[in-house]
Design a protein around this motif. Structure first.
Motif, PDB file in Angstrom:
ATOM      1  N   SER A   1       0.808  -1.222   0.000  1.00 38.61           N
ATOM      2  CA  SER A   1       0.000   0.000   0.000  1.00 38.61           C
ATOM      3  C   SER A   1       0.841   1.273   0.000  1.00 38.61           C
ATOM      4  CB  SER A   1      -0.915   0.007   1.229  1.00 38.61           C
ATOM      5  OG  SER A   1      -0.126   0.001   2.411  1.00 38.61           O
ATOM      6  N   ALA A   2       2.156   1.133  -0.161  1.00 36.52           N
ATOM      7  CA  ALA A   2       3.037   2.304  -0.125  1.00 36.52           C
ATOM      8  C   ALA A   2       2.714   3.264  -1.263  1.00 36.52           C
ATOM      9  CB  ALA A   2       4.494   1.869  -0.206  1.00 36.52           C
ATOM     10  N   THR A   3       2.955   4.553  -1.002  1.00 39.50           N
ATOM     11  CA  THR A   3       2.668   5.592  -1.983  1.00 39.50           C
ATOM     12  C   THR A   3       3.956   6.147  -2.591  1.00 39.50           C
ATOM     13  OG1 THR A   3       2.771   7.364  -0.350  1.00 39.50           O
ATOM     14  CG2 THR A   3       0.629   6.270  -0.645  1.00 39.50           C
ATOM     15  N   GLY A   4       3.807   6.817  -3.719  1.00 39.96           N
ATOM     16  CA  GLY A   4       4.947   7.487  -4.329  1.00 39.96           C
ATOM     17  C   GLY A   4       5.521   8.555  -3.407  1.00 39.96           C
ATOM     18  N   ALA A   5       4.645   9.216  -2.633  1.00 41.73           N
ATOM     19  CA  ALA A   5       5.109  10.231  -1.680  1.00 41.73           C
ATOM     20  C   ALA A   5       5.999   9.597  -0.616  1.00 41.73           C
ATOM     21  CB  ALA A   5       3.921  10.937  -1.033  1.00 41.73           C
ATOM     22  N   GLU A   6       5.641   8.381  -0.152  1.00 47.05           N
ATOM     23  CA  GLU A   6       6.482   7.681   0.828  1.00 47.05           C
ATOM     24  C   GLU A   6       7.821   7.300   0.204  1.00 47.05           C
ATOM     25  OE1 GLU A   6       3.482   5.488   3.941  1.00 47.05           O
ATOM     26  OE2 GLU A   6       3.619   4.634   1.931  1.00 47.05           O
ATOM     27  N   ALA A   7       7.799   6.902  -1.062  1.00 43.08           N
ATOM     28  CA  ALA A   7       9.045   6.565  -1.759  1.00 43.08           C
ATOM     29  C   ALA A   7       9.927   7.804  -1.890  1.00 43.08           C
ATOM     30  CB  ALA A   7       8.746   5.972  -3.135  1.00 43.08           C
ATOM     31  N   GLN A   8       9.331   8.958  -2.195  1.00 46.17           N
ATOM     32  CA  GLN A   8      10.091  10.213  -2.283  1.00 46.17           C
ATOM     33  C   GLN A   8      10.742  10.536  -0.945  1.00 46.17           C
ATOM     34  OE1 GLN A   8       7.108  12.983  -3.832  1.00 46.17           O
ATOM     35  NE2 GLN A   8       8.521  13.455  -5.493  1.00 46.17           N
ATOM     36  N   LYS A   9       9.980  10.378   0.149  1.00 45.19           N
ATOM     37  CA  LYS A   9      10.525  10.659   1.481  1.00 45.19           C
ATOM     38  C   LYS A   9      11.656   9.695   1.818  1.00 45.19           C
ATOM     39  CE  LYS A   9       6.522  12.938   3.445  1.00 45.19           C
ATOM     40  NZ  LYS A   9       5.317  12.785   4.245  1.00 45.19           N
ATOM     41  N   LEU A  10      11.515   8.434   1.406  1.00 46.08           N
ATOM     42  CA  LEU A  10      12.563   7.447   1.633  1.00 46.08           C
ATOM     43  C   LEU A  10      13.829   7.839   0.865  1.00 46.08           C
ATOM     44  CD1 LEU A  10      13.561   4.778   2.811  1.00 46.08           C
ATOM     45  CD2 LEU A  10      12.374   3.587   0.963  1.00 46.08           C
ATOM     46  N   LEU A  11      13.668   8.271  -0.372  1.00 48.41           N
ATOM     47  CA  LEU A  11      14.814   8.726  -1.169  1.00 48.41           C
ATOM     48  C   LEU A  11      15.500   9.928  -0.519  1.00 48.41           C
ATOM     49  CD1 LEU A  11      13.205   8.246  -4.657  1.00 48.41           C
ATOM     50  CD2 LEU A  11      15.451   7.340  -4.029  1.00 48.41           C
ATOM     51  N   GLN A  12      14.710  10.877  -0.018  1.00 47.08           N
ATOM     52  CA  GLN A  12      15.266  12.054   0.657  1.00 47.08           C
ATOM     53  C   GLN A  12      15.996  11.638   1.935  1.00 47.08           C
ATOM     54  OE1 GLN A  12      11.733  14.403   1.149  1.00 47.08           O
ATOM     55  NE2 GLN A  12      11.696  15.072  -0.989  1.00 47.08           N
ATOM     56  N   HIS A  13      15.400  10.702   2.667  1.00 53.36           N
ATOM     57  CA  HIS A  13      15.989  10.179   3.907  1.00 53.36           C
ATOM     58  C   HIS A  13      17.348   9.537   3.605  1.00 53.36           C
ATOM     59  CE1 HIS A  13      15.664   8.698   8.062  1.00 53.36           C
ATOM     60  NE2 HIS A  13      15.975   7.495   7.637  1.00 53.36           N
ATOM     61  N   MET A  14      17.402   8.778   2.508  1.00 57.80           N
ATOM     62  CA  MET A  14      18.647   8.120   2.117  1.00 57.80           C
ATOM     63  C   MET A  14      19.707   9.142   1.707  1.00 57.80           C
ATOM     64  SD  MET A  14      17.101   4.839   0.043  1.00 57.80           S
ATOM     65  CE  MET A  14      18.685   4.138  -0.453  1.00 57.80           C
ATOM     66  N   SER A  15      19.321  10.123   0.904  1.00 63.62           N
ATOM     67  CA  SER A  15      20.312  11.080   0.405  1.00 63.62           C
ATOM     68  C   SER A  15      20.830  12.003   1.501  1.00 63.62           C
ATOM     69  CB  SER A  15      19.745  11.890  -0.764  1.00 63.62           C
ATOM     70  OG  SER A  15      18.658  12.677  -0.334  1.00 63.62           O
ATOM     71  N   SER A  16      20.042  12.176   2.575  1.00 65.85           N
ATOM     72  CA  SER A  16      20.474  13.046   3.672  1.00 65.85           C
ATOM     73  C   SER A  16      21.100  12.246   4.820  1.00 65.85           C
ATOM     74  CB  SER A  16      19.283  13.844   4.204  1.00 65.85           C
ATOM     75  OG  SER A  16      18.359  12.983   4.847  1.00 65.85           O
ATOM     76  N   ASN A  17      21.246  10.914   4.613  1.00 66.07           N
ATOM     77  CA  ASN A  17      21.767  10.029   5.670  1.00 66.07           C
ATOM     78  C   ASN A  17      20.979  10.183   6.965  1.00 66.07           C
ATOM     79  OD1 ASN A  17      23.753   9.002   3.957  1.00 66.07           O
ATOM     80  ND2 ASN A  17      25.198  10.603   4.532  1.00 66.07           N
ATOM     81  N   GLY A  18      19.655  10.303   6.834  1.00 59.46           N
ATOM     82  CA  GLY A  18      18.782  10.484   7.988  1.00 59.46           C
ATOM     83  C   GLY A  18      18.838   9.316   8.959  1.00 59.46           C
ATOM     84  N   THR A  19      18.588   9.619  10.227  1.00 63.46           N
ATOM     85  CA  THR A  19      18.605   8.585  11.263  1.00 63.46           C
ATOM     86  C   THR A  19      17.256   8.447  11.968  1.00 63.46           C
ATOM     87  OG1 THR A  19      19.419  10.190  12.863  1.00 63.46           O
ATOM     88  CG2 THR A  19      21.078   8.851  11.727  1.00 63.46           C
ATOM     89  N   SER A  20      16.292   9.282  11.600  1.00 61.02           N
ATOM     90  CA  SER A  20      14.980   9.234  12.236  1.00 61.02           C
ATOM     91  C   SER A  20      14.174   8.048  11.691  1.00 61.02           C
ATOM     92  CB  SER A  20      14.231  10.535  11.968  1.00 61.02           C
ATOM     93  OG  SER A  20      14.076  10.717  10.575  1.00 61.02           O
ATOM     94  N   GLN A  21      12.988   7.835  12.279  1.00 54.92           N
ATOM     95  CA  GLN A  21      12.110   6.796  11.762  1.00 54.92           C
ATOM     96  C   GLN A  21      11.568   7.228  10.410  1.00 54.92           C
ATOM     97  OE1 GLN A  21       9.062   5.458  14.425  1.00 54.92           O
ATOM     98  NE2 GLN A  21      10.523   4.649  15.897  1.00 54.92           N
ATOM     99  N   ILE A  22      11.231   6.227   9.585  1.00 59.90           N
ATOM    100  CA  ILE A  22      10.699   6.498   8.251  1.00 59.90           C
ATOM    101  C   ILE A  22       9.438   5.651   8.066  1.00 59.90           C
ATOM    102  CG2 ILE A  22      12.187   4.760   7.155  1.00 59.90           C
ATOM    103  CD1 ILE A  22      11.521   8.093   5.501  1.00 59.90           C
ATOM    104  N   THR A  23       8.452   6.205   7.389  1.00 56.04           N
ATOM    105  CA  THR A  23       7.197   5.491   7.154  1.00 56.04           C
ATOM    106  C   THR A  23       7.144   5.009   5.716  1.00 56.04           C
ATOM    107  OG1 THR A  23       6.059   6.815   8.815  1.00 56.04           O
ATOM    108  CG2 THR A  23       4.680   5.667   7.222  1.00 56.04           C
ATOM    109  N   TYR A  24       6.779   3.734   5.561  1.00 59.11           N
ATOM    110  CA  TYR A  24       6.609   3.154   4.224  1.00 59.11           C
ATOM    111  C   TYR A  24       5.448   2.184   4.301  1.00 59.11           C
ATOM    112  CZ  TYR A  24       7.488   0.743  -0.164  1.00 59.11           C
ATOM    113  OH  TYR A  24       7.348   0.211  -1.420  1.00 59.11           O
ATOM    114  N   GLY A  25       4.487   2.339   3.421  1.00 61.27           N
ATOM    115  CA  GLY A  25       3.310   1.476   3.442  1.00 61.27           C
ATOM    116  C   GLY A  25       2.514   1.623   4.721  1.00 61.27           C
ATOM    117  N   GLY A  26       2.578   2.806   5.320  1.00 60.36           N
ATOM    118  CA  GLY A  26       1.856   3.050   6.557  1.00 60.36           C
ATOM    119  C   GLY A  26       2.519   2.480   7.795  1.00 60.36           C
ATOM    120  N   GLN A  27       3.660   1.811   7.628  1.00 53.98           N
ATOM    121  CA  GLN A  27       4.406   1.238   8.756  1.00 53.98           C
ATOM    122  C   GLN A  27       5.597   2.132   9.073  1.00 53.98           C
ATOM    123  OE1 GLN A  27       4.951  -2.805   6.797  1.00 53.98           O
ATOM    124  NE2 GLN A  27       4.701  -3.386   8.934  1.00 53.98           N
ATOM    125  N   SER A  28       5.882   2.281  10.358  1.00 53.00           N
ATOM    126  CA  SER A  28       7.018   3.089  10.781  1.00 53.00           C
ATOM    127  C   SER A  28       8.212   2.179  11.047  1.00 53.00           C
ATOM    128  CB  SER A  28       6.648   3.861  12.048  1.00 53.00           C
ATOM    129  OG  SER A  28       7.698   4.725  12.406  1.00 53.00           O
TER     130      SER A  28
END
Length: 114
Positions: free
Chosen positions: A34-61
């Motif tokens: 059920s993941a959305t393109g918006a969640e994929a965009q946030k995941l890509l941003q999280h990866m490129s910024s070396n983020g350490t916070s929680q990330i949501t994908y498919g409604g799961q944290s």
């Protein structure tokens, strides 16, 4: 077709799989994902910024386990988790549950992204 790549991951025991463009556009997704393109965009941003916070994908944290090089991301939730890997053109994502070892998901997703 890109769908064959998502199917290849689920055939290896990965619960949910998807392939996205680097802009977050959905190229292929497994049934029940059920993941959305918006969640994929946030995941890509999280990866490129070396983020350490929680990330949501498919409604799961997911808790960030590894996110160091902008190319591969490992996340965890309970007995399951998520692996994401960037290729030259795409972002490959696999979500696993308690029926699969994290390393198996990591290998399948990373090998597909190479």
């Amino acid at each position: 077709s890109w769908q064959a790549y998502a199917d290849q991951l689920t055939n290896q025991g990965i619960a949910k799989a998807a392939v996205y463009g680097h802009d977050g556009s959905e190229w292929a997704k497994s049934a029940g994902n059920s993941a959305t393109g918006a969640e994929a965009q946030k995941l890509l941003q999280h990866m490129s910024s070396n983020g350490t916070s929680q990330i949501t994908y498919g409604g799961q944290s997911f808790i960030t386990l590894r996110n160091a090089d902008g190319q591969v991301f490992y996340g965890k939730q309970g007995a399951g988790g998520i692996t994401a890997a960037k290729s030259g053109k795409a972002l490959v994502v696999g979500v696993y549950d308690q029926n699969l070892q994290p390393g198996q998901c990591n290998n399948a997703v990373e090998n597909l992204a190479q």
